[in-house]
Design a protein around this motif. Structure first.
Motif, PDB file in Angstrom:
ATOM      1  N   PRO A  26       0.817  -1.215   0.000  1.00 37.94           N
ATOM      2  CA  PRO A  26       0.000   0.000   0.000  1.00 37.94           C
ATOM      3  C   PRO A  26       0.853   1.269   0.000  1.00 37.94           C
ATOM      4  N   VAL A  27       1.656   1.435  -1.055  1.00 39.03           N
ATOM      5  CA  VAL A  27       2.502   2.603  -1.207  1.00 39.03           C
ATOM      6  C   VAL A  27       2.039   3.341  -2.461  1.00 39.03           C
ATOM      7  N   VAL A  28       1.789   4.630  -2.314  1.00 41.09           N
ATOM      8  CA  VAL A  28       1.306   5.421  -3.440  1.00 41.09           C
ATOM      9  C   VAL A  28       2.381   5.468  -4.519  1.00 41.09           C
ATOM     10  N   GLY A  29       1.972   5.161  -5.722  1.00 41.49           N
ATOM     11  CA  GLY A  29       2.878   5.187  -6.858  1.00 41.49           C
ATOM     12  C   GLY A  29       3.526   3.848  -7.151  1.00 41.49           C
ATOM     13  N   ALA A  30       3.331   2.851  -6.287  1.00 39.97           N
ATOM     14  CA  ALA A  30       3.952   1.544  -6.519  1.00 39.97           C
ATOM     15  C   ALA A  30       3.165   0.716  -7.523  1.00 39.97           C
ATOM     16  N   GLY A  31       1.942   1.095  -7.776  1.00 35.44           N
ATOM     17  CA  GLY A  31       1.101   0.362  -8.715  1.00 35.44           C
ATOM     18  C   GLY A  31      -0.276   0.988  -8.752  1.00 35.44           C
ATOM     19  N   PRO A  32      -1.166   0.403  -9.512  1.00 36.53           N
ATOM     20  CA  PRO A  32      -2.526   0.940  -9.583  1.00 36.53           C
ATOM     21  C   PRO A  32      -3.241   0.810  -8.229  1.00 36.53           C
ATOM     22  N   ASP A  33      -4.123   1.779  -7.963  1.00 36.74           N
ATOM     23  CA  ASP A  33      -4.829   1.797  -6.686  1.00 36.74           C
ATOM     24  C   ASP A  33      -5.703   0.567  -6.490  1.00 36.74           C
TER      25      ASP A  33
END
Length: 159
Positions: free
Chosen positions: A60-67
């Motif tokens: 759950p890291v912003v920018g690591a993949g699609p939401d």
């Protein structure tokens, strides 16, 4: 099943049930050691239940993949908090169990005198006397404090 994700497996659901049921069973025992083990097992079962209830996925890291593919971070934060609380309660119960064993030789919780009186009244189908209040400080037998022990006076000469 959730859309796009895999739900909890049967093994995890059974593990939650077994840990929780065993923990509750041990919590109902009279030995503090068994109560301590019950708290640990119950806490682990609830933690696993919280984790099973969350959405699985990527970090759950912003920018690591699609939401849509991220895991839910709230159950993870709740479990971390629950682990800390369970650890504190476990340390406290371990100290109480050790102190009970050190002072009394065993860690079994005994009935209070008041509990035994209530059981005796219930067996006779009686009701305990109600305390209506209004008595003076020396007239109420429930509120009388024992006198503090007096130190023995020194016999002998003057100072």
């Amino acid at each position: 099943m959730r859309d796009g994700g895999v739900g909890p497996t049967l093994v995890l659901v059974i593990a939650v049930g077994v840990l929780t049921a065993t923990g509750v069973t041990l919590l109902l025992e009279r030995s503090l050691t068994r109560i301590l083990l019950g708290v640990i097992l119950f806490g682990n079962g609830v933690n696993l239940l919280i984790l099973v209830g969350g959405r699985s996925g990527g970090a759950p890291v912003v920018g690591a993949g699609p939401d849509e593919e991220m895991s839910d971070p709230l159950p993870q934060a709740m479990v971390l908090t629950a682990i800390v609380i369970t650890f504190g309660l476990t340390a406290f119960l371990a100290a109480v169990a050790y102190r009970s064993w050190y002072l009394g030789g065993d860690d079994e919780v005994q009935d209070d005198v008041e509990d035994q009186q209530i059981v005796a009244l219930a067996a006779r189908n009686e009701v305990a006397n109600a305390d209506l209040g209004g008595e003076g400080p020396g007239d109420d037998p429930e509120q009388v404090d024992p006198e503090p022990p007096q130190r023995p006076r020194r016999s002998g000469g003057t100072r």
